[in-house]
Scaffold this active site. Structure first.
Site, PDB file in Angstrom:
ATOM      1  N   ARG A   1      20.155  -8.214   8.203  1.00 26.15           N
ATOM      2  CA  ARG A   1      19.617  -9.554   8.399  1.00 26.15           C
ATOM      3  C   ARG A   1      20.678 -10.551   8.858  1.00 26.15           C
ATOM      4  O   ARG A   1      20.357 -11.621   9.356  1.00 26.15           O
ATOM      5  CB  ARG A   1      18.982 -10.059   7.105  1.00 26.15           C
ATOM      6  CG  ARG A   1      19.968 -10.501   6.060  1.00 26.15           C
ATOM      7  CD  ARG A   1      19.309 -10.756   4.715  1.00 26.15           C
ATOM      8  NE  ARG A   1      20.162 -11.481   3.808  1.00 26.15           N
ATOM      9  CZ  ARG A   1      21.220 -11.011   3.180  1.00 26.15           C
ATOM     10  NH1 ARG A   1      21.588  -9.757   3.376  1.00 26.15           N
ATOM     11  NH2 ARG A   1      21.918 -11.756   2.363  1.00 26.15           N
TER      12      ARG A   1
ATOM     13  N   ARG B   1       0.830  -1.211   0.000  1.00 23.54           N
ATOM     14  CA  ARG B   1       0.000   0.000   0.000  1.00 23.54           C
ATOM     15  C   ARG B   1       0.862   1.257   0.000  1.00 23.54           C
ATOM     16  O   ARG B   1       0.565   2.219  -0.724  1.00 23.54           O
ATOM     17  CB  ARG B   1      -0.922   0.001   1.209  1.00 23.54           C
ATOM     18  CG  ARG B   1      -2.021  -1.027   1.116  1.00 23.54           C
ATOM     19  CD  ARG B   1      -2.903  -1.017   2.334  1.00 23.54           C
ATOM     20  NE  ARG B   1      -3.898  -2.076   2.258  1.00 23.54           N
ATOM     21  CZ  ARG B   1      -4.536  -2.556   3.302  1.00 23.54           C
ATOM     22  NH1 ARG B   1      -4.306  -2.080   4.508  1.00 23.54           N
ATOM     23  NH2 ARG B   1      -5.422  -3.514   3.152  1.00 23.54           N
TER      24      ARG B   1
END
Length: 118
Positions: free
Chosen positions: A89, A16
Site C-alpha cells: 500500500r 464469503r
C-alpha cells in the site's frame, strides 16, 4: 462512487471466501487487509470530493479532472496493494497523499484568486 462500490464488493467477497459474518471485522489476514483498505479509502473519499469540487470551480476544470483521475487510480492501486500485502500500500498511499495535497493547493490558489481578485 463506482470505486466505493467496487471496494465494498471486494469486502463482501472476502467475507464469503473466509466465512466471516458481519459485524465481525477480524479473521483471516487477507480479509482484514481488504476490510482496512476499503475503510481507509471510504474515509478519504469525502475529503477528496470536497477538494475536487472546490478546485474544479475556482481553479481549472481540466487540471482538476486530471489530478482527480490520477488520485482515483492511485487509490485503486492502494486498495489492490493493501489487499495483497500491507507493504503493497505504501507507494500508492504516498502518491494519493501527494495528489490530495496538490488538489488542496489548487483549490487554495483558486479561492485566493477569486476572492482577492488576482
Amino acid at each position: 462512487v463506482l470505486f466505493l462500490a467496487y471496494f465494498a464488493m471486494q469486502v463482501i467477497y472476502a467475507r464469503r471466501k473466509y466465512k466471516i459474518s458481519p459485524p465481525e471485522t477480524t479473521g483471516h489476514p487477507e480479509f482484514e487487509r481488504t476490510f482496512r483498505a476499503q475503510a481507509n479509502c471510504s474515509e478519504y473519499f469525502p475529503i477528496f470530493i470536497s477538494i475536487l469540487w472546490i478546485s474544479g470551480i475556482f481553479f481549472h476544470q481540466g487540471v482538476t479532472a486530471a489530478c482527480g483521475l490520477l488520485y482515483l487510480y492511485s487509490r485503486l492501486k492502494y486498495f489492490q496493494g493493501y489487499a495483497m500485502a500491507a507493504q503493497g500500500r505504501l507507494g500508492p498511499l504516498y502518491a494519493s497523499a501527494w495528489l490530495l495535497w496538490l488538489l488542496v493547493g489548487l483549490a487554495l490558489a483558486g479561492l485566493l484568486a477569486h476572492f482577492l481578485g488576482l
